[in-house]
Design a protein around this motif. Structure first.
Motif, short mmCIF file in Angstrom:
data_model
loop_
_atom_site.label_atom_id
_atom_site.label_comp_id
_atom_site.label_asym_id
_atom_site.label_seq_id
_atom_site.Cartn_x
_atom_site.Cartn_y
_atom_site.Cartn_z
N ASP A 193 -7.42 2.17 3.70
CA ASP A 193 -8.23 0.96 3.94
C ASP A 193 -8.64 0.88 5.41
OD1 ASP A 193 -5.81 0.29 5.10
OD2 ASP A 193 -6.18 -1.85 4.77
N TYR A 194 -8.24 1.91 6.18
CA TYR A 194 -8.62 1.94 7.59
C TYR A 194 -8.82 3.40 7.97
CZ TYR A 194 -9.16 0.08 12.18
OH TYR A 194 -9.72 -0.29 13.37
N ARG A 221 0.85 -1.20 0.00
CA ARG A 221 0.00 0.00 0.00
C ARG A 221 0.88 1.25 0.00
NH1 ARG A 221 -3.36 -3.03 4.07
NH2 ARG A 221 -1.92 -2.20 5.59
#
Ligand code: BTN
Length: 268
Positions: A165-166, A61
């Protein structure tokens, strides 16, 4: 802009932080640190960037580091590691040192951080910092470790929800004021240094468990192709996630970097 000359005067902290290599703009501090390590840079070398254009996170990522609002740095470590089994235990412990050091530094500011296994740091269930540790091997031996830390200090550093993603947060959002990035840098480097001086896998694991995010709450854990749901109890000595799974009892989930999420999402 971070005052690198002023930070440099306060380093080394607990043996780490010099030489300090500062760049206003870099692709990734981890990438430059890895190059410097290959070229022979000493233990304790600190690479800091005001802005990263291609910051890297785990699992391929990206990691965003806008100028003026975050901390992005990487330390070159050349620990004397034992051989065999003990080496993998110590290596695993190094993977946790960054998150524990970050948590301690944030606690000093009055925040209540939690560590999301294995090495994300959360404030109010939102991610404020991440750690990327990369190992460089020569033949069968470890030549160096690069321990990279990214911390959202001010609110402007928080990436947009669509890019992560968080859910993300910043130190400023949690404590209600804008702490000095220079102080945080020196503090975190010093905390990492003091853990590295006496790397003790059970002690580091205890530090993680004391701050374990979602402990006692229902979580979902995906490792490989399997997913479990249960109450998170602890992280075991070998890094296994211990869950209380309805109908199955205590389940231990091993795996290098499992996907862990709370089921009772209460971010905010
Ligand atoms: C993660 O949570 O996925 C880890 C993020 C690590 C980001 C830091 S920022 C400084 C260093 N340089 C990088 O390219 N990555 C790490």
């Amino acid at each position: 802009m971070l005052n690198a000359a002023s930070a440099e005067r306060r380093l080394p902290a607990q043996g780490l932080g010099l030489p300090l290599v500062f760049h206003p703009r870099l692709d990734s501090t981890n990438s430059l640190a890895a190059e410097l390590a290959t070229a022979g840079a000493p233990h304790g070398t600190l690479v800091v960037a005001e802005e990263q254009t291609a910051g890297r996170g785990r699992h391929g990522r990206g990691w965003s580091t806008p100028p003026g609002s975050a901390l992005a740095f990487s330390l070159i470590l050349r620990p004397a590691l034992p051989g065999g089994e003990a080496r993998s235990r110590q290596l695993a412990a190094f993977n946790l040192v960054g998150a524990v050091a970050l948590a301690e530094a944030l606690e000093d500011l009055g925040a209540r951080p939690a560590i999301k296994w294995p090495n994300d740091v959360l404030l109010s269930d939102r991610k404020v910092a991440g750690v990327l540790i990369e190992v460089s091997w020569v033949d069968q031996a470890i030549d160096s470790l690069v321990l990279g830390v990214g911390l959202n200090v001010y609110a402007e550093a928080e990436p947009p929800e669509a890019e992560v993603d968080y859910p993300a947060t910043s130190v400023e959002a949690a404590i209600g004021f804008r702490p000095s990035r220079e102080d945080l840098l020196v503090q975190i480097v010093g905390r990492i240094g003091s853990h590295c001086q006496r790397i003790d896998p059970p002690a580091i694991m205890a530090e993680v468990n004391q701050r374990l995010a979602f402990c006692g709450r229902r979580v979902s854990v995906r490792s490989g192709v399997k997913t479990w749901q249960g109450v998170l109890l602890a992280i075991g000595e070998g890094g296994e996630i211990i869950l209380d799974v309805p109908g199955e009892g205590e389940v231990r989930i091993a795996g290098s970097d499992p996907h862990l999420r709370p089921l009772d999402v209460h971010t905010g």
